[in-house]
Write a protein that holds these residues in place. Sequence first.
Motif, PDB file in Angstrom:
ATOM      1  N   ASP A  69      29.492 -12.516 -29.494  1.00 57.90           N
ATOM      2  CA  ASP A  69      29.039 -12.111 -28.070  1.00 57.90           C
ATOM      3  C   ASP A  69      30.207 -12.731 -27.200  1.00 57.90           C
ATOM      4  O   ASP A  69      30.816 -13.717 -27.303  1.00 57.90           O
ATOM      5  CB  ASP A  69      27.770 -12.978 -28.089  1.00 57.90           C
TER       6      ASP A  69
ATOM      7  N   ILE B  15      30.347 -14.645 -24.209  1.00 56.93           N
ATOM      8  CA  ILE B  15      29.802 -15.389 -23.120  1.00 56.93           C
ATOM      9  C   ILE B  15      30.870 -15.444 -21.994  1.00 56.93           C
ATOM     10  O   ILE B  15      31.972 -16.002 -22.089  1.00 56.93           O
ATOM     11  CB  ILE B  15      29.756 -16.610 -24.024  1.00 56.93           C
TER      12      ILE B  15
ATOM     13  N   SER C  41      26.762 -12.744 -19.539  1.00 58.49           N
ATOM     14  CA  SER C  41      27.315 -12.346 -20.912  1.00 58.49           C
ATOM     15  C   SER C  41      26.775 -11.121 -21.329  1.00 58.49           C
ATOM     16  O   SER C  41      25.890 -10.739 -21.045  1.00 58.49           O
ATOM     17  CB  SER C  41      26.758 -13.587 -21.859  1.00 58.49           C
TER      18      SER C  41
ATOM     19  N   GLY D  81      26.291  -9.166 -25.150  1.00 59.69           N
ATOM     20  CA  GLY D  81      25.790  -9.455 -26.326  1.00 59.69           C
ATOM     21  C   GLY D  81      26.758  -8.264 -27.285  1.00 59.69           C
ATOM     22  O   GLY D  81      27.270  -7.356 -26.579  1.00 59.69           O
TER      23      GLY D  81
ATOM     24  N   ARG E  96      21.893 -13.414 -18.298  1.00 57.93           N
ATOM     25  CA  ARG E  96      22.255 -14.461 -17.927  1.00 57.93           C
ATOM     26  C   ARG E  96      22.618 -15.409 -18.936  1.00 57.93           C
ATOM     27  O   ARG E  96      21.754 -15.800 -19.726  1.00 57.93           O
ATOM     28  CB  ARG E  96      21.325 -14.807 -16.797  1.00 57.93           C
ATOM     29  N   THR E  97      23.812 -15.975 -18.886  1.00 57.50           N
ATOM     30  CA  THR E  97      24.091 -16.934 -19.820  1.00 57.50           C
ATOM     31  C   THR E  97      23.379 -18.161 -20.057  1.00 57.50           C
ATOM     32  O   THR E  97      22.772 -18.491 -21.429  1.00 57.50           O
ATOM     33  CB  THR E  97      25.502 -17.372 -19.765  1.00 57.50           C
ATOM     34  N   GLU E  98      22.765 -18.497 -18.975  1.00 57.61           N
ATOM     35  CA  GLU E  98      21.824 -19.567 -19.036  1.00 57.61           C
ATOM     36  C   GLU E  98      20.588 -19.360 -19.921  1.00 57.61           C
ATOM     37  O   GLU E  98      19.961 -20.268 -20.439  1.00 57.61           O
ATOM     38  CB  GLU E  98      21.147 -20.149 -17.885  1.00 57.61           C
ATOM     39  N   ASN E  99      20.166 -18.185 -20.145  1.00 56.91           N
ATOM     40  CA  ASN E  99      18.993 -17.870 -21.171  1.00 56.91           C
ATOM     41  C   ASN E  99      19.302 -17.343 -22.307  1.00 56.91           C
ATOM     42  O   ASN E  99      18.502 -16.748 -23.145  1.00 56.91           O
ATOM     43  CB  ASN E  99      18.569 -16.479 -20.187  1.00 56.91           C
ATOM     44  N   TYR E 100      20.491 -17.477 -22.840  1.00 55.33           N
ATOM     45  CA  TYR E 100      21.132 -16.940 -24.253  1.00 55.33           C
ATOM     46  C   TYR E 100      20.127 -17.321 -25.308  1.00 55.33           C
ATOM     47  O   TYR E 100      19.964 -16.402 -26.055  1.00 55.33           O
ATOM     48  CB  TYR E 100      22.507 -17.533 -24.360  1.00 55.33           C
TER      49      TYR E 100
ATOM     50  N   CYS F  49      17.236 -14.993 -25.630  1.00 56.54           N
ATOM     51  CA  CYS F  49      17.393 -13.722 -25.872  1.00 56.54           C
ATOM     52  C   CYS F  49      17.351 -13.096 -27.046  1.00 56.54           C
ATOM     53  O   CYS F  49      17.770 -13.534 -28.066  1.00 56.54           O
ATOM     54  CB  CYS F  49      18.918 -13.101 -25.346  1.00 56.54           C
TER      55      CYS F  49
ATOM     56  N   GLY G 215      20.107 -14.354 -29.318  1.00 60.56           N
ATOM     57  CA  GLY G 215      20.985 -15.479 -28.993  1.00 60.56           C
ATOM     58  C   GLY G 215      20.919 -16.712 -29.741  1.00 60.56           C
ATOM     59  O   GLY G 215      20.465 -16.840 -31.050  1.00 60.56           O
TER      60      GLY G 215
ATOM     61  N   PRO H 190      26.357 -21.787 -26.720  1.00 61.17           N
ATOM     62  CA  PRO H 190      27.039 -20.567 -26.320  1.00 61.17           C
ATOM     63  C   PRO H 190      28.174 -20.386 -27.322  1.00 61.17           C
ATOM     64  O   PRO H 190      28.902 -19.346 -27.342  1.00 61.17           O
ATOM     65  CB  PRO H 190      27.566 -20.429 -25.113  1.00 61.17           C
TER      66      PRO H 190
END
Length: 328
Positions: free
Chosen positions: A199, A201, A237, A239, A302-306, A309, A323, A327
């Motif tokens: 992914d 990131i 990010s 995927g 959004r990266t904070e929710n990786y 996901c 996810g 990260p």
Amino acid sequence: MANTILYPFGVAAEAPTGVILNELVEVQNTLYSLADWAFKGGTNYLNSAFRSVLFFPTSTSGVCGLRIGTADGTDEYFETPIYYIGNSSTYDLTFSAGIVDSSSNRYPSLCFFNENYEYGSYWGQTAAPRTVTGSTETWKYVRMSFPASKLLDAYLIDNITGRVLFDGSTISADAIKTKERFLESEYIPSSWKPNSRGDFIGWSFGTTDTPSTSQRNDITRPYFRRVGINATDLPFSIGKVVQLPSNQTLSIEFSVGGVDSDMMLRLLNPSTGTASYYSANANPRTVSINSATWTHLQLYFRTENYANCYIKDVTNNVMLWEGAASPA
């Protein structure tokens, strides 16, 4: 080696033709493909030139955009190999990308990097050719961006040593490596590369902290990242692309970690060069997809929710992509 056309047969002053030339091109391209292996761990940094890769400085304070890919209707750019210039206390370089930047884009340009291959500074192509000088106390490496159409006119000369570092007129376009090989290079920071799960990131479809929408129906939309000693990561990010089972109508469930209509599930068909999307206006959201029309999927989040996901094939009860807590 990668900047010299090899003519091992015949009279040295004569360029070979016909079958002999074709055989020599094959030999030369093989040598190019071995360059990374041969120079790994050594002191020769003539590693490779790359296609569809562009460094474009966005400020004068150590922040640069990195574009991977070329959108339809956009000029393709090449990057030269990266060159070590730290043997002297100063640098004195002459470069030409074949054109002059008359639009204040800050590219084509000559970009400088520190000992960790992090971007730090640049000289724009305000004249062609242009000669620039400076200290190597901080910047140890250099590489140049130039339009692919100007390959034959692009060059970079080290005036201190007299070496021609790069001469596009001696390079076979077939020997220029792909953007995928750039991301595998030993000469970029590991943080720029896809993570262990494949992914991207900290990458987005633009270079601002605002979500991008241009990629929704454009399969050619490039990936972007902010790089440099003073750069901050983009908060998004992308995927990796996953393939669907063939010729089925599938119930697909996906989540970007919350309700967020700016984020999306991309629907792709590389064979037809088409794209579409479903926005994340529910969490999770379930949609119906005909895999004869859309063969591949990809999540933009959004990266904070990786960690929250995922993409799930509900029809076959298979998790296609998800996810992770880290990260990395």
